[in-house]
Design a protein around this motif. Structure first.
Motif, PDB file in Angstrom:
ATOM      1  N   PRO A   1       0.818  -1.225   0.000  1.00  0.00           N
ATOM      2  CA  PRO A   1       0.000   0.000   0.000  1.00  0.00           C
ATOM      3  C   PRO A   1       0.844   1.265   0.000  1.00  0.00           C
ATOM      4  N   TRP A   2       0.218   2.368  -0.405  1.00  0.00           N
ATOM      5  CA  TRP A   2       0.901   3.663  -0.403  1.00  0.00           C
ATOM      6  C   TRP A   2       1.026   4.238   1.006  1.00  0.00           C
ATOM      7  N   ALA A   3       0.123   3.884   1.889  1.00  0.00           N
ATOM      8  CA  ALA A   3       0.119   4.462   3.228  1.00  0.00           C
ATOM      9  C   ALA A   3      -0.238   3.389   4.249  1.00  0.00           C
ATOM     10  N   GLY A   4      -0.149   3.766   5.534  1.00  0.00           N
ATOM     11  CA  GLY A   4      -0.480   2.836   6.619  1.00  0.00           C
ATOM     12  C   GLY A   4       0.761   2.273   7.271  1.00  0.00           C
ATOM     13  N   HIS A   5       0.597   1.707   8.477  1.00  0.00           N
ATOM     14  CA  HIS A   5       1.743   1.185   9.236  1.00  0.00           C
ATOM     15  C   HIS A   5       1.507  -0.224   9.773  1.00  0.00           C
ATOM     16  N   SER A   6       0.425  -0.872   9.369  1.00  0.00           N
ATOM     17  CA  SER A   6       0.105  -2.189   9.931  1.00  0.00           C
ATOM     18  C   SER A   6       0.782  -3.344   9.196  1.00  0.00           C
ATOM     19  N   ALA A   7       1.101  -3.174   7.897  1.00  0.00           N
ATOM     20  CA  ALA A   7       1.698  -4.235   7.067  1.00  0.00           C
ATOM     21  C   ALA A   7       0.823  -5.490   7.019  1.00  0.00           C
ATOM     22  N   ARG A   8      -0.500  -5.292   7.060  1.00  0.00           N
ATOM     23  CA  ARG A   8      -1.413  -6.438   7.017  1.00  0.00           C
ATOM     24  C   ARG A   8      -1.239  -7.264   5.743  1.00  0.00           C
ATOM     25  N   TYR A   9      -0.865  -6.606   4.663  1.00  0.00           N
ATOM     26  CA  TYR A   9      -0.729  -7.308   3.377  1.00  0.00           C
ATOM     27  C   TYR A   9       0.270  -8.456   3.469  1.00  0.00           C
ATOM     28  N   ALA A  10       1.249  -8.348   4.384  1.00  0.00           N
ATOM     29  CA  ALA A  10       2.327  -9.337   4.455  1.00  0.00           C
ATOM     30  C   ALA A  10       2.083 -10.415   5.508  1.00  0.00           C
ATOM     31  N   THR A  11       0.942 -10.387   6.194  1.00  0.00           N
ATOM     32  CA  THR A  11       0.711 -11.330   7.291  1.00  0.00           C
ATOM     33  C   THR A  11       0.864 -12.793   6.861  1.00  0.00           C
ATOM     34  N   PRO A  12       0.287 -13.252   5.742  1.00  0.00           N
ATOM     35  CA  PRO A  12       0.463 -14.659   5.350  1.00  0.00           C
ATOM     36  C   PRO A  12       1.930 -15.022   5.106  1.00  0.00           C
ATOM     37  N   GLU A  13       2.694 -14.086   4.499  1.00  0.00           N
ATOM     38  CA  GLU A  13       4.102 -14.369   4.218  1.00  0.00           C
ATOM     39  C   GLU A  13       4.929 -14.391   5.508  1.00  0.00           C
ATOM     40  N   ILE A  14       4.587 -13.520   6.458  1.00  0.00           N
ATOM     41  CA  ILE A  14       5.265 -13.543   7.760  1.00  0.00           C
ATOM     42  C   ILE A  14       4.997 -14.872   8.452  1.00  0.00           C
TER      43      ILE A  14
ATOM     44  N   SER B   1       0.971  -0.084  19.678  1.00  0.00           N
ATOM     45  CA  SER B   1      -0.254  -0.324  18.901  1.00  0.00           C
ATOM     46  C   SER B   1       0.038  -1.251  17.721  1.00  0.00           C
ATOM     47  N   GLN B   2       1.190  -1.065  17.052  1.00  0.00           N
ATOM     48  CA  GLN B   2       1.571  -1.971  15.971  1.00  0.00           C
ATOM     49  C   GLN B   2       1.739  -3.395  16.500  1.00  0.00           C
ATOM     50  N   ALA B   3       2.320  -3.519  17.700  1.00  0.00           N
ATOM     51  CA  ALA B   3       2.533  -4.844  18.287  1.00  0.00           C
ATOM     52  C   ALA B   3       1.199  -5.558  18.511  1.00  0.00           C
ATOM     53  N   GLU B   4       0.234  -4.837  19.062  1.00  0.00           N
ATOM     54  CA  GLU B   4      -1.080  -5.433  19.316  1.00  0.00           C
ATOM     55  C   GLU B   4      -1.759  -5.843  18.005  1.00  0.00           C
ATOM     56  N   LEU B   5      -1.687  -4.982  16.988  1.00  0.00           N
ATOM     57  CA  LEU B   5      -2.333  -5.278  15.707  1.00  0.00           C
ATOM     58  C   LEU B   5      -1.686  -6.475  15.019  1.00  0.00           C
ATOM     59  N   LEU B   6      -0.338  -6.509  14.993  1.00  0.00           N
ATOM     60  CA  LEU B   6       0.358  -7.614  14.338  1.00  0.00           C
ATOM     61  C   LEU B   6       0.080  -8.927  15.064  1.00  0.00           C
ATOM     62  N   PHE B   7       0.107  -8.887  16.383  1.00  0.00           N
ATOM     63  CA  PHE B   7      -0.182 -10.087  17.178  1.00  0.00           C
ATOM     64  C   PHE B   7      -1.572 -10.629  16.853  1.00  0.00           C
ATOM     65  N   GLN B   8      -2.543  -9.728  16.768  1.00  0.00           N
ATOM     66  CA  GLN B   8      -3.918 -10.129  16.448  1.00  0.00           C
ATOM     67  C   GLN B   8      -4.003 -10.722  15.044  1.00  0.00           C
ATOM     68  N   GLU B   9      -3.328 -10.095  14.073  1.00  0.00           N
ATOM     69  CA  GLU B   9      -3.367 -10.583  12.683  1.00  0.00           C
ATOM     70  C   GLU B   9      -2.720 -11.965  12.560  1.00  0.00           C
ATOM     71  N   LEU B  10      -1.616 -12.188  13.291  1.00  0.00           N
ATOM     72  CA  LEU B  10      -0.942 -13.488  13.223  1.00  0.00           C
ATOM     73  C   LEU B  10      -1.815 -14.592  13.799  1.00  0.00           C
ATOM     74  N   TRP B  11      -2.525 -14.289  14.897  1.00  0.00           N
ATOM     75  CA  TRP B  11      -3.411 -15.311  15.456  1.00  0.00           C
ATOM     76  C   TRP B  11      -4.619 -15.556  14.550  1.00  0.00           C
ATOM     77  N   ARG B  12      -4.990 -14.577  13.752  1.00  0.00           N
ATOM     78  CA  ARG B  12      -6.103 -14.751  12.817  1.00  0.00           C
ATOM     79  C   ARG B  12      -5.766 -15.787  11.745  1.00  0.00           C
ATOM     80  N   VAL B  13      -4.481 -15.850  11.327  1.00  0.00           N
ATOM     81  CA  VAL B  13      -4.070 -16.801  10.279  1.00  0.00           C
ATOM     82  C   VAL B  13      -3.357 -18.030  10.851  1.00  0.00           C
ATOM     83  N   ASN B  14      -3.301 -18.137  12.187  1.00  0.00           N
ATOM     84  CA  ASN B  14      -2.535 -19.205  12.834  1.00  0.00           C
ATOM     85  C   ASN B  14      -3.326 -20.520  12.822  1.00  0.00           C
ATOM     86  N   GLU B  15      -3.400 -21.135  11.653  1.00  0.00           N
ATOM     87  CA  GLU B  15      -4.178 -22.368  11.487  1.00  0.00           C
ATOM     88  C   GLU B  15      -3.560 -23.537  12.247  1.00  0.00           C
TER      89      GLU B  15
END
Length: 444
Positions: free
Chosen positions: A162-175, A193-207
């Protein structure tokens, strides 16, 4: 005396020292003293100091301000400053330098040792370590050469950056794929805040329900210690962290560091990637994840600077007068002092080597009266001069207030975050287990 910029680093060093000392059977006692140490243990340490005390700059200031400081430090022989570059470049470092000058007045033959892997100007730190009674005096310098070059790459994502933002959600599956490929992955971000968001995103894909943990300064201390213990036992596959884990810490078999967002500096990047394969002969492996397209440029610049060995640690500056005023009050809390003797002592600290006497006298007057705006209010007269010319604290309440507020880290209003307990009729009630703290501004 071992002084660390982070509580977690002091705990890590205690763990790494304690195990071999116990196995060898050495008659050496090792203890930590931080803001998380229970008060009864602190009192016991003052009566019976351990052989090695691992602490922080704020705890040193508290010890110096105690009535029996001279007795407590009379057997002190060595002071080790870990991650020295991180300690000395702020007002926290100014207070620490004044504390070191105080220690030298207690123990004239004191030996100081500074450790750092990211030094931009070694001579500045060499002057900081020794007394400046002889202007320009410097410590000895030992440089460790060698070590494997780090393996750093920037994620070449299949997704659109993305052009903007700080969450890097686009890369969660690759991480997540990288976490599965490695033993233990340490993921660094720049804010809580980034730590909380990334932690939440990783658990969302943590199959595969991999054990993934979170570590930052707002979490409850018991929760942080559980995470640190699990890391030491290699029980986690990944941990999302802020700067609470980026200096000198050697947790388990970390073989990959992922930095989400631009590292905001070559020295910071060097410290963080050094957590992977923390051994001399193995290259540290790291992946930089730009959160947006502009951060791609920042990540590239940081990567190039790292390969060149460039450092961007801020230069040292003259000591702040507000910090000096705090130190003056702390000295008075410990024992009455003469202004002449304290001025000579303060000038041996590198940040205050150029301090002139009129400025020093104005600082004394400020502590004694509260300055021109407050000198008519009795409660701001924190120190008084006796007939013998000694400056002493005006009343015990001042000393108590000082000990509650020592340090240069600004305290911000925070609220406790608790788990909700179910009430008798199914409604939520108070009194659940504390999860941590959160700043009011962040909540708003």
């Amino acid at each position: 005396l071992y002084i660390s910029p982070l509580k977690a680093l002091a705990v890590d060093i205690e763990r790494n020292l304690g195990k071999p000392v116990e196995e060898i059977g050495l008659p050496v006692t090792i203890e930590t003293r931080t803001g998380d140490t229970p008060s009864h243990k602190r009192q016991r340490q003052k009566l019976a100091p351990p052989d090695i005390l691992l602490t922080t700059p704020e705890q040193l200031a508290l010890l110096i301000a105690s009535n029996d400081a001279r007795r407590f430090f009379e057997d002190l022989r060595y002071v080790v400053f870990d991650e020295l570059h991180s300690l000395v470049t702020s007002k926290r470092g100014h207070l620490l330098a004044l504390g070191l000058a105080r220690l030298r007045s207690f123990v004239p033959g004191l030996q100081t040792i500074g450790l750092s892997a990211t030094v931009a100007e070694p001579d500045e730190l060499r002057r900081w370590l020794v007394s400046q009674a002889s202007p320009g005096a410097m410590s000895e310098l030992i440089v460790v050469t060698g070590g494997a070059k780090p393996d750093i790459s920037i994620l070449d994502s299949e997704e659109r950056v993305p052009w903007a933002g700080h969450s890097a959600r686009y890369a969660t599956p690759e991480i997540y794929r990288e976490i599965k490929r490695h033993k233990t992955t340490l993921l660094f971000v720049n804010t809580r805040s980034q730590a909380e968001l990334l932690f939440q995103e990783l658990w969302r894909v943590n199959e595969d329900t991999l054990p993934i943990a979170l570590h930052h300064g707002s979490l409850d201390v018991a929760q942080r210690r559980r995470v640190e213990k699990a890391m030491g036992e290699n029980a986690l596959r990944a941990i999302v962290a802020t700067s609470t884990l980026d200096l000198g810490i050697d947790w388990g078999d970390v073989d990959l560091v992922v930095h989400v967002g631009a590292p905001k500096g070559a020295s910071r990047l060097a410290q963080r990637i050094g957590r992977a394969n923390h051994r001399m002969d193995e290259p540290s492996k790291a992946i930089l994840i730009p959160a947006n397209r502009f951060e791609v440029l920042e990540c590239r610049a940081a990567l190039d600077a790292n390969y060149l060995g460039a450092q961007d640690t801020p230069p040292l500056v003259n000591g702040g007068l507000d910090v000096l005023a705090q130190h003056v009050l702390g000295c008075a809390c410990g024992a009455p002092f003469r202004a002449d003797a304290l001025f000579d002592e303060v000038r041996t600290a590198a940040p205050y080597a150029s301090l002139d006497r009129p400025t020093f006298d104005r600082v004394i007057d400020f502590v004694a009266t509260g300055g021109y705006a407050l000198r008519n209010y009795e409660r701001y007269a924190r120190i008084r001069q006796t007939r013998e010319g000694l400056w002493r604290v005006s009343n015990p309440a001042v000393a108590q207030q000082y000990r509650l507020n020592v340090g240069t880290i600004i305290e911000v209003p925070a609220l406790n975050v608790r788990y909700v307990q179910a009430g008798s009729r199914g409604a939520a009630s108070r009194g659940g287990r504390v999860l941590g703290k959160i700043e009011e501004a962040f909540l708003e």
